[in-house]
Write a protein that holds these residues in place. Sequence first.
Motif, PDB file in Angstrom:
ATOM      1  N   GLU A 137      -0.625   3.226   0.680  1.00 64.25           N
ATOM      2  CA  GLU A 137       0.169   2.007   0.602  1.00 64.25           C
ATOM      3  C   GLU A 137       0.173   1.556  -0.847  1.00 64.25           C
ATOM      4  O   GLU A 137      -0.895   1.308  -1.438  1.00 64.25           O
ATOM      5  CB  GLU A 137      -0.399   0.908   1.496  1.00 64.25           C
ATOM      6  N   MET A 149       8.106   6.009  -5.176  1.00 65.41           N
ATOM      7  CA  MET A 149       7.960   4.844  -4.300  1.00 65.41           C
ATOM      8  C   MET A 149       8.202   3.528  -5.030  1.00 65.41           C
ATOM      9  O   MET A 149       8.105   3.438  -6.248  1.00 65.41           O
ATOM     10  CB  MET A 149       6.547   4.828  -3.712  1.00 65.41           C
ATOM     11  N   LYS A 150       8.481   2.509  -4.229  1.00 65.89           N
ATOM     12  CA  LYS A 150       8.547   1.132  -4.714  1.00 65.89           C
ATOM     13  C   LYS A 150       7.343   0.360  -4.188  1.00 65.89           C
ATOM     14  O   LYS A 150       6.707   0.755  -3.207  1.00 65.89           O
ATOM     15  CB  LYS A 150       9.840   0.466  -4.229  1.00 65.89           C
ATOM     16  N   ALA A 196       3.414   5.376   2.971  1.00 63.50           N
ATOM     17  CA  ALA A 196       3.905   6.751   3.085  1.00 63.50           C
ATOM     18  C   ALA A 196       2.738   7.706   3.298  1.00 63.50           C
ATOM     19  O   ALA A 196       1.566   7.331   3.165  1.00 63.50           O
ATOM     20  CB  ALA A 196       4.678   7.146   1.824  1.00 63.50           C
ATOM     21  N   LYS A 225       7.206   3.246   5.732  1.00 66.13           N
ATOM     22  CA  LYS A 225       7.737   1.904   5.543  1.00 66.13           C
ATOM     23  C   LYS A 225       8.246   1.799   4.109  1.00 66.13           C
ATOM     24  O   LYS A 225       7.447   1.796   3.164  1.00 66.13           O
ATOM     25  CB  LYS A 225       6.665   0.842   5.791  1.00 66.13           C
ATOM     26  N   PRO A 226       9.549   1.732   3.899  1.00 65.51           N
ATOM     27  CA  PRO A 226      10.076   1.640   2.534  1.00 65.51           C
ATOM     28  C   PRO A 226       9.661   0.333   1.861  1.00 65.51           C
ATOM     29  O   PRO A 226       9.580  -0.714   2.501  1.00 65.51           O
ATOM     30  CB  PRO A 226      11.595   1.682   2.733  1.00 65.51           C
ATOM     31  N   GLY A 227       9.378   0.415   0.569  1.00 68.84           N
ATOM     32  CA  GLY A 227       9.076  -0.787  -0.188  1.00 68.84           C
ATOM     33  C   GLY A 227      10.342  -1.406  -0.742  1.00 68.84           C
ATOM     34  O   GLY A 227      11.384  -0.754  -0.849  1.00 68.84           O
ATOM     35  N   VAL A 242       8.047   8.805   4.175  1.00 67.32           N
ATOM     36  CA  VAL A 242       8.011   7.353   4.020  1.00 67.32           C
ATOM     37  C   VAL A 242       7.976   6.717   5.400  1.00 67.32           C
ATOM     38  O   VAL A 242       8.905   6.879   6.200  1.00 67.32           O
ATOM     39  CB  VAL A 242       9.225   6.852   3.220  1.00 67.32           C
ATOM     40  N   THR A 251       5.630   0.180  -0.440  1.00 68.12           N
ATOM     41  CA  THR A 251       5.862   1.390   0.351  1.00 68.12           C
ATOM     42  C   THR A 251       4.585   1.843   1.054  1.00 68.12           C
ATOM     43  O   THR A 251       3.494   1.854   0.461  1.00 68.12           O
ATOM     44  CB  THR A 251       6.375   2.535  -0.538  1.00 68.12           C
TER      45      THR A 251
END
Length: 304
Positions: A282, A246-247, A252, A185-187, A183, A250
């Motif tokens: 994304e 994922m959210k 990744a 950038k976390p969502g 990951v 996100t």
Amino acid sequence: MRNKLALLALASGVFIMSACNYNYVKTDTGLLYKIFNKGSKKLEPNHWLKVHYSEALGDSVLYSTFEHMPVYGRHDTSLRNQHHFVDFMDAMKIGDSAVFVRSVDTLVKRGQLMYNEVFKKGQTIKGKLVILGMFDTQEAMQEDQAKETELEKEKEIAGLEKYLQDKKITNAQRVGKGVLVVVDKPGTGIAADSGDQVKVMYTGYLKNGSKFDSNMDSSFYHTDPFVFTLGTNAVIQGWDEGLRTMKQGTKARLFIPAMLAYGPQSQGEKLPSFSDLIFEVELLEVTKGGNAPAEPKAPGAGGQ
């Protein structure tokens, strides 16, 4: 799986052989072959076989299972005079190996190939075949195939873990049946799950760094978000498993072993058989219970 062996033979694969004189036998179609006897049990019609095979055109490997899992198929003795290895398999036993030579000109005349930048007049395709086992029933064959598939997948995962180690990527998480997720950038939005419609931007790479597909690169001629429903087999298994972690929002990277992607099936010149895949993704949007297109095309298999 009607005579999958015959179909795979036509798909091509390769084994680089020396220039030794093998004292080949010639079939009615002009195929040359030589069997090396090591086995004792004869092949039986309509039984299921486990084999390794490969083919090469000059120095170029077209297809090979020898570094991967074997292939399986029914021994259909009604299929002969095909100008490939099924023509002489009746003469083989379990444990035997063989080398063979096919003519590109003959394959073109039979409508099995076309001349192009790869296959040219006068060329020959050289191959190798090894009979590893035979099964009385399809169920017994499938049980063995499942075991070999798992071994192949674990080997690929180990290779991806080594790749990440060499690249000094230490924050990968193994999810599902073997996808490695990093990951970037976390969502913070809705968590994706099976049955949800998702919109994704992506770029796909091989481990050698070559890019094979993208909707973020206009040179691939499709720049719309990729839309599909999770958990419906609309995409490769590695995507379903990776995106479910994922959210919305996100960014990744997915490191997907070949057996959770396209496995032994090539997807054109850019995606050889047994290719481990790397995707930058994304997750733009998650819609609970949304209706995605009925038949989206999987990334890497032609885009959208």
